[in-house]
Design a protein around this motif. Sequence first.
Motif, PDB file in Angstrom:
ATOM      1  N   LYS A  11       0.855  -1.191   0.000  1.00  0.00           N
ATOM      2  CA  LYS A  11       0.000   0.000   0.000  1.00  0.00           C
ATOM      3  C   LYS A  11       0.886   1.233   0.000  1.00  0.00           C
ATOM      4  O   LYS A  11       1.942   1.224   0.638  1.00  0.00           O
ATOM      5  CB  LYS A  11      -0.839   0.035   1.290  1.00  0.00           C
ATOM      6  N   LYS A  12       0.502   2.296  -0.692  1.00  0.00           N
ATOM      7  CA  LYS A  12       1.392   3.458  -0.722  1.00  0.00           C
ATOM      8  C   LYS A  12       0.669   4.785  -0.663  1.00  0.00           C
ATOM      9  O   LYS A  12      -0.456   4.913  -1.124  1.00  0.00           O
ATOM     10  CB  LYS A  12       2.292   3.401  -1.954  1.00  0.00           C
ATOM     11  N   ILE A  13       1.356   5.743  -0.085  1.00  0.00           N
ATOM     12  CA  ILE A  13       0.825   7.094   0.049  1.00  0.00           C
ATOM     13  C   ILE A  13       1.906   8.058  -0.399  1.00  0.00           C
ATOM     14  O   ILE A  13       3.029   8.003   0.107  1.00  0.00           O
ATOM     15  CB  ILE A  13       0.443   7.396   1.519  1.00  0.00           C
ATOM     16  N   GLN A  14       1.578   8.926  -1.348  1.00  0.00           N
ATOM     17  CA  GLN A  14       2.554   9.939  -1.761  1.00  0.00           C
ATOM     18  C   GLN A  14       2.407  11.144  -0.835  1.00  0.00           C
ATOM     19  O   GLN A  14       1.383  11.833  -0.856  1.00  0.00           O
ATOM     20  CB  GLN A  14       2.326  10.345  -3.221  1.00  0.00           C
ATOM     21  N   ALA A  15       3.382  11.349   0.018  1.00  0.00           N
ATOM     22  CA  ALA A  15       3.325  12.462   0.971  1.00  0.00           C
ATOM     23  C   ALA A  15       4.727  12.811   1.434  1.00  0.00           C
ATOM     24  O   ALA A  15       5.646  11.997   1.326  1.00  0.00           O
ATOM     25  CB  ALA A  15       2.477  12.072   2.178  1.00  0.00           C
ATOM     26  N   ASP A  16       4.855  14.009   1.958  1.00  0.00           N
ATOM     27  CA  ASP A  16       6.121  14.420   2.555  1.00  0.00           C
ATOM     28  C   ASP A  16       6.226  13.763   3.936  1.00  0.00           C
ATOM     29  O   ASP A  16       5.221  13.688   4.656  1.00  0.00           O
ATOM     30  CB  ASP A  16       6.127  15.949   2.674  1.00  0.00           C
ATOM     31  N   CYS A  17       7.424  13.338   4.312  1.00  0.00           N
ATOM     32  CA  CYS A  17       7.588  12.636   5.597  1.00  0.00           C
ATOM     33  C   CYS A  17       7.284  13.543   6.792  1.00  0.00           C
ATOM     34  O   CYS A  17       7.069  13.069   7.904  1.00  0.00           O
ATOM     35  CB  CYS A  17       8.994  12.062   5.706  1.00  0.00           C
ATOM     36  N   SER A  18       7.244  14.852   6.568  1.00  0.00           N
ATOM     37  CA  SER A  18       6.977  15.764   7.678  1.00  0.00           C
ATOM     38  C   SER A  18       5.479  16.058   7.834  1.00  0.00           C
ATOM     39  O   SER A  18       5.079  16.803   8.721  1.00  0.00           O
ATOM     40  CB  SER A  18       7.722  17.081   7.455  1.00  0.00           C
ATOM     41  N   ASN A  19       4.675  15.478   6.957  1.00  0.00           N
ATOM     42  CA  ASN A  19       3.232  15.724   7.011  1.00  0.00           C
ATOM     43  C   ASN A  19       2.496  14.544   6.383  1.00  0.00           C
ATOM     44  O   ASN A  19       2.160  14.565   5.208  1.00  0.00           O
ATOM     45  CB  ASN A  19       2.925  17.036   6.272  1.00  0.00           C
ATOM     46  N   ILE A  20       2.256  13.514   7.209  1.00  0.00           N
ATOM     47  CA  ILE A  20       1.689  12.260   6.690  1.00  0.00           C
ATOM     48  C   ILE A  20       0.206  12.181   7.050  1.00  0.00           C
ATOM     49  O   ILE A  20      -0.153  12.212   8.232  1.00  0.00           O
ATOM     50  CB  ILE A  20       2.459  11.054   7.273  1.00  0.00           C
ATOM     51  N   PRO A  21      -0.667  12.097   6.062  1.00  0.00           N
ATOM     52  CA  PRO A  21      -2.103  12.141   6.332  1.00  0.00           C
ATOM     53  C   PRO A  21      -2.668  10.815   6.854  1.00  0.00           C
ATOM     54  O   PRO A  21      -3.476  10.153   6.191  1.00  0.00           O
ATOM     55  CB  PRO A  21      -2.691  12.506   4.954  1.00  0.00           C
ATOM     56  N   ILE A  22      -2.238  10.416   8.043  1.00  0.00           N
ATOM     57  CA  ILE A  22      -2.705   9.183   8.678  1.00  0.00           C
ATOM     58  C   ILE A  22      -2.907   9.473  10.167  1.00  0.00           C
ATOM     59  O   ILE A  22      -2.171  10.265  10.753  1.00  0.00           O
ATOM     60  CB  ILE A  22      -1.675   8.042   8.502  1.00  0.00           C
ATOM     61  N   GLU A  23      -3.910   8.795  10.760  1.00  0.00           N
ATOM     62  CA  GLU A  23      -4.231   9.020  12.184  1.00  0.00           C
ATOM     63  C   GLU A  23      -3.125   8.533  13.123  1.00  0.00           C
ATOM     64  O   GLU A  23      -2.370   7.617  12.774  1.00  0.00           O
ATOM     65  CB  GLU A  23      -5.509   8.254  12.541  1.00  0.00           C
ATOM     66  N   ASN A  24      -3.130   9.086  14.322  1.00  0.00           N
ATOM     67  CA  ASN A  24      -2.178   8.680  15.378  1.00  0.00           C
ATOM     68  C   ASN A  24      -2.277   7.184  15.675  1.00  0.00           C
ATOM     69  O   ASN A  24      -3.357   6.600  15.527  1.00  0.00           O
ATOM     70  CB  ASN A  24      -2.503   9.411  16.691  1.00  0.00           C
ATOM     71  N   ASN A  25      -1.204   6.604  16.151  1.00  0.00           N
ATOM     72  CA  ASN A  25      -1.174   5.205  16.633  1.00  0.00           C
ATOM     73  C   ASN A  25      -1.755   4.199  15.643  1.00  0.00           C
ATOM     74  O   ASN A  25      -2.482   3.294  16.020  1.00  0.00           O
ATOM     75  CB  ASN A  25      -1.944   5.071  17.962  1.00  0.00           C
ATOM     76  N   SER A  26      -1.455   4.360  14.381  1.00  0.00           N
ATOM     77  CA  SER A  26      -2.063   3.494  13.366  1.00  0.00           C
ATOM     78  C   SER A  26      -1.267   2.221  13.070  1.00  0.00           C
ATOM     79  O   SER A  26      -1.773   1.322  12.408  1.00  0.00           O
ATOM     80  CB  SER A  26      -2.244   4.263  12.057  1.00  0.00           C
ATOM     81  N   PHE A  27      -0.010   2.148  13.543  1.00  0.00           N
ATOM     82  CA  PHE A  27       0.827   0.992  13.168  1.00  0.00           C
ATOM     83  C   PHE A  27       1.565   0.434  14.388  1.00  0.00           C
ATOM     84  O   PHE A  27       1.949   1.181  15.282  1.00  0.00           O
ATOM     85  CB  PHE A  27       1.861   1.416  12.108  1.00  0.00           C
ATOM     86  N   ASP A  28       1.797  -0.884  14.371  1.00  0.00           N
ATOM     87  CA  ASP A  28       2.581  -1.513  15.449  1.00  0.00           C
ATOM     88  C   ASP A  28       4.010  -0.976  15.444  1.00  0.00           C
ATOM     89  O   ASP A  28       4.623  -0.819  16.493  1.00  0.00           O
ATOM     90  CB  ASP A  28       2.649  -3.035  15.256  1.00  0.00           C
TER      91      ASP A  28
END
Length: 256
Positions: free
Chosen positions: A74-91
């Motif tokens: 899965k991929k998201i094109q975004a700058d590493c300083s502003n990632i459009p994903i919610e808090n605590n989303s990954f292990d």
Amino acid sequence: MDNPVYYENFEWENLNISQLKDKVSKILSIIPDNVNSIIDVGSGNGIITNELHKKYNVTAVDRSKKALSFVKAKKIQADCSNIPIENNSFDMVFSSELLEHLEKNTFYKTLNELKRLTKKYLFITVPNDENLRKTDIQCPECKFIYNRAYHLRNFKAKDFKICFKDFKIIYSETFGKKVRYYNPLISKIKQKISPAKSWIPYYWTPKNNRQTMCPKCEHKFVYEYKFNIFSFACDMLNILISHKKPYWLFVLLEKN
Ligand SMILES: [Zn+2]
């Protein structure tokens, strides 16, 4: 590599898994057993991401569309300083060879993104305690001096205690091909007393690998090597006093 033009046009197709096989095996051996979901921040063309993707639920983030076209997860094109994903989303948040490239402002914002996205673990890989001056180039057009690999900062394991105050380091290891450290004082003197063309001797970098683009004025050129006795003497002196050490540093942190 903070220049967006250079980053987008990088020859992503020439980077492949054969160059990083040992590194990927090592990474897989360090990931804790209770990890299922991973976000790979600054995935590049997914050499590592695609291997992680075989075993884990992986999301890749990168700002380059071209680089992401090689990513199978899965991929998201975004700058590493502003990632459009919610808090605590990954292990686990994973980031390999990203932090050393970031300018101050982006760097601190990115640290916040890494902290924010993980439920539990942070896994960072960076070059191990580099002296950035060792491989400096001077642009012949604008005279700007920059690190050949566009590295802007260096790290020791203990630096991550400061970067990630709410985390503890649960594992760290240096790994990979051993390269010689360059003494900071000698490198400083070398730059003062010898011309830029002598800074990176031919035996450090082959001729066909010397194309570069100045990050300041975007001038493209080949940094040719010209022998200089003072520069050579500095390199010899450095061999006498500096040791070789593994190129990479792997640090695994856990949220308190
Ligand atoms: Zn320039």
